[in-house]
Design an enzyme around this catalytic site. Structure first.
Site, short mmCIF file in Angstrom:
data_model
loop_
_atom_site.label_atom_id
_atom_site.label_comp_id
_atom_site.label_asym_id
_atom_site.label_seq_id
_atom_site.Cartn_x
_atom_site.Cartn_y
_atom_site.Cartn_z
N GLY A 1 0.81 -1.22 0.00
CA GLY A 1 0.00 0.00 0.00
C GLY A 1 0.84 1.26 0.00
N ARG B 1 -1.36 9.04 3.47
CA ARG B 1 -1.48 10.02 4.56
C ARG B 1 -0.17 10.31 5.29
NH1 ARG B 1 -6.02 7.94 8.25
NH2 ARG B 1 -5.96 6.03 7.02
N TYR C 1 31.57 11.96 24.28
CA TYR C 1 31.13 11.08 23.19
C TYR C 1 32.00 9.83 23.15
CZ TYR C 1 30.38 9.07 18.63
OH TYR C 1 30.12 8.18 17.61
N ALA D 1 44.68 16.00 31.38
CA ALA D 1 43.58 16.81 30.86
C ALA D 1 44.04 17.60 29.63
CB ALA D 1 43.10 17.77 31.94
#
Ligand code: UD1
Ligand code: CA
Length: 437
Positions: free
Chosen positions: A14, A18, A339, A398
């Site tokens: 189909g 819509r 991340y 760091a």
């Protein structure tokens, strides 16, 4: 009766007008998984996975490409013109000529039917020695669905579509869910005699019911317990509704199995995720795709897990941390602004705030791996440029950009040393006053 098992026909030809979309309807996604996949996965979980047939039409190329690359045991059959659900099933007729088992027909756009319901449905069909069983539901507002017509004894006689129904039939609240279990040897001849003499000029699959009744075959309707499962997706609003129902169902399952979810209203977890007991999910968490999360973890607030995460026990994933295709062993923490993609993290690792695994090479379009072994400390604001490996007990200072492997027990530091200029302010002030005399 059922020597040859159960096969399924999935109707997906189909148009889905819509949806107003370039994408075929059944490829629209919930939790990054096409709705068609929910149907195919449900069938395989229910044990209907020997050989199934997918009827495609609108967007057939895209649908077939997706289906064949993700599912073996699937044959795609093209219905080039959409002449109705009966015609769609009939496209498969020639493949099942000598088949003597059961055929389950489902729609590709109803992703909420559970494997449990499907198993019960097939079991009901078998245990009652039925020739044709239709899944039904009782709806207060049955508008637009086919209605199950029963006689005075309560036996199923026919299914009548909304557009063909008499005013009395429109009052019927038992609707056709669009799922069928068919004793193929007995009922398949029905497809040879379908006509399109109806309000929509279509070949209705539902007409096999009255055909079977005429042949004195046993036909039944099986009303399901949970109406939500019947929801078909025809619009973007229904897509969002389906996601909501799926989410509520999944969160309840987790809470019942011992996971704390403090804010179900703001928590989104795909049903393909597993979570161990005593893990706590804090507000505003989005978890999509397939993932495994252990026990006693803390996830959130504001975490995003994008699939392929395999997380051990006692792990913390905190705010604005994104995890994708990454294995994380026990007692490891990534609490802030990070991340982690295509990575392997050992036990007892601490990931400082603002750490990024740079896994993607824009030039080659390749993704590379970051391996972080046990007891490693990654200092805040570091970038680990993959492929790279950081061995046991190493420390990354760091603000480092790590482009080479770091050996065991080492400190890696890439920032320039800090300098102090004593009394700098006063000297500058003197200079300034001198200039302005
Ligand atoms: C159908 C049933 C209706 C039932 C409802 C449940 C018929 C005639 N009616 O109506 O009784 O209450 O489902 O949701 O079957 N499709 C094809 N090829 C076609 C036409 C449809 O593959 O030629 C596929 C569609 O992609 C869809 C499914 O069949 O996945 C159902 O078709 P749809 O047009 O939505 O049927 P309904 O009118 O909703
Ligand atoms: Ca429909």
């Amino acid at each position: 009766m059922n020597e040859n098992g159960v096969k399924a026909i999935i109707l997906a030809a189909g148009k889905g007008t819509r949806m107003k979309s370039d994408l075929p309807k059944v490829l629209h996604q919930i939790y990054s998984k096409p709705i068609l996949s929910y149907v195919l996965d449900m069938l395989s979980e229910a044990g209907v996975n020997s050989e199934n047939y997918l009827v495609t039409g609108h967007g057939a190329d895209k649908v077939e490409e997706f289906a064949l690359s993700h599912y073996s045991n699937l044959k795609c059959v093209l219905q080039s013109e959409q002449k109705g659900t009966g015609d769609a099933v009939n496209r498969v007729y020639s493949f099942l000529k000598d088949y003597k088992g059961l055929v389950v027909v489902v729609c590709g756009d109803t992703p909420l039917i559970t494997a449990q319901t499907m198993k019960e449905f097939i079991e009901y069909h078998k245990s009652t020695a039925s020739s044709l069983t239709v899944m039904s539901a009782i709806f207060d507002e049955p508008y637009n669905y086919g209605r199950i017509v029963r006689d005075e004894k309560g036996d199923v006689k026919a299914i009548v579509e909304e557009k063909d129904a008499t005013p009395e039939q429109k009052q019927i609240k038992e609707i056709n869910a669009g799922v069928y279990c068919i004793d193929w040897a007995k009922v398949s001849d029905a497809f040879l005699s379908l006509t399109s003499n109806n309000a929509q000029g279509e070949y209705y699959l539902t007409d096999i019911v009255s055909w079977a009744v005429k042949q004195n075959l046993k036909v039944q309707a099986y009303p399901i317990k949970n109406n939500n499962e019947v929801l078909g997706i025809n619009s973007r609003v229904q897509l969002a509704e389906a996601m909501n129902i799926l989410t509520q169902r999944t969160l309840k399952k987790f809470m019942d199995s011992g996971v704390t979810i403090l804010s179900p209203e703001t928590t989104f977890i795909s049903p393909d995720t597993q979570i161990g007991p005593d893990t706590v999910i804090l507000p505003n968490v989005y978890i999509q795709g397939k993932n495994k999360i252990g026990s006693h973890c803390q996830i959130g607030p504001f975490s995003h897990i994008r699939g392929g995460a395999n997380i051990g026990d006692y792990v913390k994933i905190g705010n604005f941390v994104e995890v994708k295709n990454t294995t994380i062993k026990d007692h490891t923490n990534a609490c802030h602004l990070t991340y982690l993609g295509d990575s392997e993290l050992g036990e007892n690792v601490n990931i400082g705030a603002g750490t990024i695994t740079a896994n993607y090479n824009h030039l080659t379009k390749e993704k590379h791996k970051t391996k972080i072994h046990n007891n490693v400390s990654i200092g805040s604001n570091s970038v680990l440029v993959a492929p790279v490996e950081i061995r046991d007990n190493a420390t990354v200072a760091a603000l480092s950009v790590i482009t080479k492997d770091v050996e065991e027990n080492a400190l890696a530091l890439t920032r320039s040393p800090m300098k102090i200029f004593s009394n700098w302010f006063n000297k500058k002030l003197q200079e300034f006053k001198g200039d302005n005399k």
